[in-house]
Design a protein around this motif. Structure first.
Motif, PDB file in Angstrom:
ATOM      1  N   ASN A 212      48.948  -5.087  -0.048  1.00 12.48           N
ATOM      2  CA  ASN A 212      47.809  -4.701   0.788  1.00 12.48           C
ATOM      3  C   ASN A 212      46.778  -3.904   0.002  1.00 12.48           C
ATOM      4  O   ASN A 212      45.567  -4.090   0.176  1.00 12.48           O
ATOM      5  CB  ASN A 212      48.292  -3.903   1.997  1.00 12.48           C
ATOM      6  CG  ASN A 212      49.061  -4.765   2.991  1.00 12.48           C
ATOM      7  OD1 ASN A 212      48.851  -5.976   3.058  1.00 12.48           O
ATOM      8  ND2 ASN A 212      49.962  -4.155   3.739  1.00 12.48           N
ATOM      9  N   ALA A 213      47.256  -3.022  -0.858  1.00  7.74           N
ATOM     10  CA  ALA A 213      46.337  -2.209  -1.665  1.00  7.74           C
ATOM     11  C   ALA A 213      45.549  -3.073  -2.639  1.00  7.74           C
ATOM     12  O   ALA A 213      44.340  -2.887  -2.823  1.00  7.74           O
ATOM     13  CB  ALA A 213      47.115  -1.131  -2.413  1.00  7.74           C
TER      14      ALA A 213
ATOM     15  N   GLN B 204      45.005  -6.335  -2.273  1.00  7.41           N
ATOM     16  CA  GLN B 204      44.174  -7.236  -1.487  1.00  7.41           C
ATOM     17  C   GLN B 204      42.877  -6.586  -1.049  1.00  7.41           C
ATOM     18  O   GLN B 204      41.831  -7.240  -0.981  1.00  7.41           O
ATOM     19  CB  GLN B 204      44.963  -7.704  -0.257  1.00  7.41           C
ATOM     20  CG  GLN B 204      44.230  -8.699   0.617  1.00  7.41           C
ATOM     21  CD  GLN B 204      45.113  -9.196   1.741  1.00  7.41           C
ATOM     22  OE1 GLN B 204      45.675 -10.275   1.662  1.00  7.41           O
ATOM     23  NE2 GLN B 204      45.242  -8.388   2.782  1.00  7.41           N
ATOM     24  N   GLU B 205      42.932  -5.282  -0.772  1.00 12.52           N
ATOM     25  CA  GLU B 205      41.712  -4.560  -0.387  1.00 12.52           C
ATOM     26  C   GLU B 205      40.667  -4.585  -1.493  1.00 12.52           C
ATOM     27  O   GLU B 205      39.479  -4.381  -1.234  1.00 12.52           O
ATOM     28  CB  GLU B 205      42.064  -3.115  -0.031  1.00 12.52           C
ATOM     29  CG  GLU B 205      42.796  -2.987   1.305  1.00 12.52           C
ATOM     30  CD  GLU B 205      43.204  -1.557   1.609  1.00 12.52           C
ATOM     31  OE1 GLU B 205      42.917  -0.657   0.761  1.00 12.52           O
ATOM     32  OE2 GLU B 205      43.810  -1.317   2.667  1.00 12.52           O
ATOM     33  N   GLN B 206      41.138  -4.846  -2.718  1.00 16.58           N
ATOM     34  CA  GLN B 206      40.211  -4.926  -3.851  1.00 16.58           C
ATOM     35  C   GLN B 206      40.158  -6.356  -4.419  1.00 16.58           C
ATOM     36  O   GLN B 206      39.914  -6.558  -5.600  1.00 16.58           O
ATOM     37  CB  GLN B 206      40.614  -3.908  -4.913  1.00 16.58           C
ATOM     38  CG  GLN B 206      40.566  -2.470  -4.362  1.00 16.58           C
ATOM     39  CD  GLN B 206      40.769  -1.417  -5.427  1.00 16.58           C
ATOM     40  OE1 GLN B 206      40.040  -1.379  -6.430  1.00 16.58           O
ATOM     41  NE2 GLN B 206      41.759  -0.549  -5.225  1.00 16.58           N
ATOM     42  N   ASP B 207      40.409  -7.319  -3.510  1.00 16.14           N
ATOM     43  CA  ASP B 207      40.204  -8.744  -3.800  1.00 16.14           C
ATOM     44  C   ASP B 207      41.134  -9.322  -4.865  1.00 16.14           C
ATOM     45  O   ASP B 207      40.770 -10.257  -5.583  1.00 16.14           O
ATOM     46  CB  ASP B 207      38.747  -9.015  -4.195  1.00 16.14           C
ATOM     47  CG  ASP B 207      37.795  -8.745  -3.047  1.00 16.14           C
ATOM     48  OD1 ASP B 207      38.167  -9.022  -1.900  1.00 16.14           O
ATOM     49  OD2 ASP B 207      36.677  -8.240  -3.307  1.00 16.14           O
TER      50      ASP B 207
ATOM     51  N   VAL C  16      45.288   1.427  -8.264  1.00 18.03           N
ATOM     52  CA  VAL C  16      46.242   1.474  -7.151  1.00 18.03           C
ATOM     53  C   VAL C  16      47.448   2.319  -7.524  1.00 18.03           C
ATOM     54  O   VAL C  16      47.931   3.132  -6.696  1.00 18.03           O
ATOM     55  CB  VAL C  16      46.693   0.032  -6.784  1.00 18.03           C
ATOM     56  CG1 VAL C  16      47.897   0.071  -5.836  1.00 18.03           C
ATOM     57  CG2 VAL C  16      45.542  -0.725  -6.164  1.00 18.03           C
TER      58      VAL C  16
END
Length: 377
Positions: A307-308, A310-313, A370
């Motif tokens: 998730n972490a 993914q938040e930064q693509d 992250v």
């Protein structure tokens, strides 16, 4: 977006998609029809079969088109076991197979076959000494995947084959879903009897794949009906999917050695970088496929990291896409005896030839960011 989950599925190659559309537009007849249009469509289907047979080094009639890896694996395990049960009922399956093999083998056990499991070492590679003790004269089938989908471990198929051939008449099935197009695969290179390939793992279309058999190997069907695919896989054959699959296979083996070198360079760079973090454990072994890097962050759930990122693509996965939404611990990691500190924090980066060094460099930047937040590393 940087997509690093290619072992789950790959982006469809434009040439494959164009092939699929073109065949749908020009050759939509049923290949079993006796009219001229049906004959023309069937000729195209047989041409696709011939192209694949030539690449895999087998005969045309031993290529059976399916809906993908799961169906091909089911067909291989059920079909070969039933075809050769007069020789015995002993079947050997590795502990780290895909669920489509594991669950099928369990069903064999329920109907009277003697199924045993081949253990793996801490690197996720089958223990050949134990295999040698397990093989019996009444062993009829051995199934071991070429490349593990969760760790990238390459299994010693050549050594396995020598052991099995020396002690039994067993057929050898190899799930090549994660190896075809990444390392060399054909019946000439590997002394095996059956190969599973899935199209969407090699920039082909979902819902298509095949089971290939070595010359003179026979198999029982698991689907019954009109007798298509030489009676082994009844149901109207999708010629567009078959031709698109042949296209994906041809593209996957084109310039293979250079593609391997590219993927190996990217994954080696990534592994060196990950080893600089004290709380990161690289799980992929040294003998691994060039496109998979699996690692774990100590005492951090994989979902948190995903998730972490993914938040930064950055798109990665926890392990196998088939089990990533389930809460149970991976059977592969259990078989490898991964410690409790790391078993819940597994991440898999899986590459394709569409990835490049700039994307890996960006992954490093984001991963460091992250880790600073989550672990203070």
């Amino acid at each position: 977006m940087i997509y690093l989950d290619n072992s789950a599925t790959t982006k469809v190659h434009p040439e494959v998609l164009n092939t699929f559309v073109a065949v749908n537009e020009k050759f939509w007849a049923n290949p079993a029809s006796i009219h001229t249009f049906g004959h023309q469509t069937n000729e195209l289907l047989q041409s696709a079969r011939e192209q694949i047979a030539d690449i895999l080094k087998t005969s045309n009639e031993k290529i059976f088109f399916t809906s993908g890896g799961t169906e091909s694996n089911n067909l291989a395990i059920f079909g070969l076991a039933h075809k050769y049960k007069q020789r015995g009922k002993h079947v050997l399956i590795s502990e780290i197979e895909h669920p489509s093999i594991i669950e099928t083998a369990k069903k064999l056990s329920e109907i009277g076959f003697d199924v045993e499991w081949i253990p793996v070492n801490s690197e996720g590679i089958i223990i050949l000494d134990t295999l040698e003790k397990l093989v019996r004269k009444d062993t009829i089938l051995v199934s071991v995947m070429h490349v593990n989908n969760e760790t990238g471990a390459i299994q010693p198929i050549e050594e396995l084959s020598k052991i099995v051939r020396a002690q039994s008449r067993a057929l050898i099935h190899m799930d090549a879903v994660q190896s075809f197009g990444k390392i060399p695969v054909d019946f000439k290179i590997l002394d095996i009897d059956a190969i599973t390939i899935s199209s969407h793992k090699i920039h082909g279309l979902k819902g298509s794949g095949l089971l290939a058999l070595k010359k003179f190997v026979e198999i029982e069907p698991i689907l019954y009906g009109g007798g298509q695919e030489s009676g082994i896989r009844s149901g109207t054959t999708s010629v567009p999917l078959a031709v698109a699959t042949a296209k994906a296979i041809r593209l996957a083996v084109t310039d293979l050695q250079n593609n391997i070198l590219k993927l190996q360079t990217l994954s080696d760079d990534l592994m060196v970088y990950l080893n600089t973090f004290p709380s990161v454990k690289v799980i992929s072994p040294a003998k691994k496929a060039p496109h998979i890097v699996t690692f774990s962050v100590q005492k951090v759930k994989g979902e948190v990291m995903i998730n972490a990122l993914q938040e930064q693509d950055i798109i990665v996965s926890t392990s196998s896409a088939c089990s990533s939404r389930q809460t149970k611990t991976s059977h592969v990691l259990k078989a490898m005896h991964i410690s409790d500190d790391y078993i819940k924090g597994v991440l898999r980066v899986s590459l394709s030839t569409l990835n490049n060094q700039q994307e890996i460099d960006q992954f490093k930047i984001v991963f460091k960011r992250v880790m600073n937040v989550i672990k203070g590393d």
